[in-house]
Motif scaffolding. Structure first.
Motif, PDB file in Angstrom:
ATOM      1  N   ASP A  31       0.764  -1.329   0.039  1.00  0.00           N
ATOM      2  CA  ASP A  31      -0.061  -0.063  -0.050  1.00  0.00           C
ATOM      3  C   ASP A  31       0.872   1.303   0.092  1.00  0.00           C
ATOM      4  OD1 ASP A  31       0.983   0.194   2.717  1.00  0.00           O
ATOM      5  OD2 ASP A  31      -0.885   0.151   3.543  1.00  0.00           O
ATOM      6  N   THR A  59     -14.556  -5.333  -2.194  1.00  0.00           N
ATOM      7  CA  THR A  59     -14.111  -3.903  -2.716  1.00  0.00           C
ATOM      8  C   THR A  59     -14.057  -2.949  -1.259  1.00  0.00           C
ATOM      9  OG1 THR A  59     -15.711  -4.076  -4.634  1.00  0.00           O
ATOM     10  CG2 THR A  59     -14.838  -1.928  -3.839  1.00  0.00           C
ATOM     11  N   LYS A  60     -13.449  -1.875  -1.459  1.00  0.00           N
ATOM     12  CA  LYS A  60     -13.276  -0.965  -0.371  1.00  0.00           C
ATOM     13  C   LYS A  60     -12.391  -1.537   0.986  1.00  0.00           C
ATOM     14  CE  LYS A  60     -16.977   2.006  -1.931  1.00  0.00           C
ATOM     15  NZ  LYS A  60     -18.459   2.679  -1.424  1.00  0.00           N
ATOM     16  N   THR A  61     -11.818  -2.434   0.728  1.00  0.00           N
ATOM     17  CA  THR A  61     -10.929  -3.094   1.783  1.00  0.00           C
ATOM     18  C   THR A  61      -9.488  -2.540   1.638  1.00  0.00           C
ATOM     19  OG1 THR A  61     -10.381  -4.890   0.551  1.00  0.00           O
ATOM     20  CG2 THR A  61     -12.152  -5.111   1.930  1.00  0.00           C
ATOM     21  N   ASP A  62      -8.655  -2.832   2.893  1.00  0.00           N
ATOM     22  CA  ASP A  62      -7.305  -2.076   2.500  1.00  0.00           C
ATOM     23  C   ASP A  62      -6.497  -2.874   1.447  1.00  0.00           C
ATOM     24  OD1 ASP A  62      -7.184  -4.616   3.677  1.00  0.00           O
ATOM     25  OD2 ASP A  62      -5.559  -4.232   4.910  1.00  0.00           O
ATOM     26  N   CYS A  64      -7.738  -4.085  -1.376  1.00  0.00           N
ATOM     27  CA  CYS A  64      -8.338  -3.706  -2.694  1.00  0.00           C
ATOM     28  C   CYS A  64      -7.691  -2.224  -2.989  1.00  0.00           C
ATOM     29  CB  CYS A  64      -9.980  -3.852  -2.618  1.00  0.00           C
ATOM     30  SG  CYS A  64     -10.500  -3.295  -4.259  1.00  0.00           S
ATOM     31  N   LYS A  65      -7.638  -1.447  -1.881  1.00  0.00           N
ATOM     32  CA  LYS A  65      -7.244   0.049  -2.424  1.00  0.00           C
ATOM     33  C   LYS A  65      -5.761  -0.121  -2.569  1.00  0.00           C
ATOM     34  CE  LYS A  65     -10.395   2.230   1.022  1.00  0.00           C
ATOM     35  NZ  LYS A  65     -10.790   2.717   2.285  1.00  0.00           N
ATOM     36  N   GLU A  68      -5.127  -1.280  -6.204  1.00  0.00           N
ATOM     37  CA  GLU A  68      -5.655  -0.342  -7.084  1.00  0.00           C
ATOM     38  C   GLU A  68      -4.442   0.733  -7.112  1.00  0.00           C
ATOM     39  OE1 GLU A  68     -10.390   0.443  -6.208  1.00  0.00           O
ATOM     40  OE2 GLU A  68      -8.837   1.530  -5.221  1.00  0.00           O
ATOM     41  N   GLN A  69      -3.842   0.852  -5.841  1.00  0.00           N
ATOM     42  CA  GLN A  69      -2.495   1.944  -5.924  1.00  0.00           C
ATOM     43  C   GLN A  69      -1.587   1.449  -6.700  1.00  0.00           C
ATOM     44  OE1 GLN A  69      -1.706   2.986  -2.071  1.00  0.00           O
ATOM     45  NE2 GLN A  69      -3.872   3.646  -1.666  1.00  0.00           N
TER      46      GLN A  69
END
Length: 210
Positions: A31, A59-62, A64-65, A68-69
């Motif tokens: 992350d 979706t919208k979990t640590d 998943c984020k 995305e990054q």
């Protein structure tokens, strides 16, 4: 990962078979500050020279984020493992060890759109729930129910760029040691130890044929 020539195989089909048999992986990303990980089932797809891992995450979990990054991810496939006591060796005044099988696949993740995610969920459900007979089959679910829960799920596709593995089953020991290890593991109440014993017996039979 810890690698030695005698704990690896040149047989790529054997590696892929292990991945297909151990589908519940640890998926690791980054992350920007710390590693993040989650445990998910994946499907291994081979198309020519390309290997892909297909699955889904919340979706919208640590994690998943993080994916995305940074799309660079690591999938860890883990099989049976067991403690190996040196007490059963021909020379027990030796180091004890641990036998295990694992595959690590690195690759680039692409997060899927809702239509692609829908197909991923259908294929995964159909794999574990017989479409014609299971009351929990995908085709028996209400479409509104599926669409409602689909909003909380993101499918993914990982194009694998590198695969490493360790299949450590005491290959560096004498036949007498291996047979003694197998007998000891077979007496264990641990189902994982018993599975390692079966794996080792298979290797011993192959070596005797050679």
């Amino acid at each position: 990962m810890y690698k030695a020539p005698y704990f690896t195989t040149e047989n790529q089909e054997e590696i892929l078979e292990f991945m297909n048999q151990n589908t519940f992986v640890t998926l690791v990303g980054f992350d920007g500050e710390f590693p993040v990980a989650t445990q998910v089932p994946v499907k291994t797809v081979v198309a020519g020279d390309v290997i892909k891992l297909i699955g889904h995450i919340m979706t919208k979990t640590d994690h998943c984020k993080a994916f995305e990054q940074n799309p660079n991810v690591l999938a860890i496939f883990t099989g049976a493992h067991a403690y190996i006591s040196a007490s059963v060796y021909e020379n027990p005044r030796s180091a004890s060890t641990w036998n295990y099988k694992t595959v690590q696949a690195k690759g680039i993740m692409r997060l899927l759109n809702s239509e692609e995610t829908y197909q991923v969920i259908k294929e995964l459900t159909d794999k574990y729930e017989a479409p014609d007979s299971s009351p929990a089959a995908f085709n028996k679910m209400d479409e509104a129910y599926i669409q409602k829960h689909l909003k909380a799920i993101t499918g993914f596709e990982i194009v694998v760029s590198n695969i490493n593995h360790v299949f450590k089953l005491s290959q560096n020991h004498s036949a007498a040691n291996k047979e003694s290890i197998v007998r000891n593991l077979e007496q264990s109440d641990d189902v994982l130890a018993q599975e390692v014993a079966r794996e080792m017996k298979g290797d011993l039979r192959l070596n005797k044929k050679d």
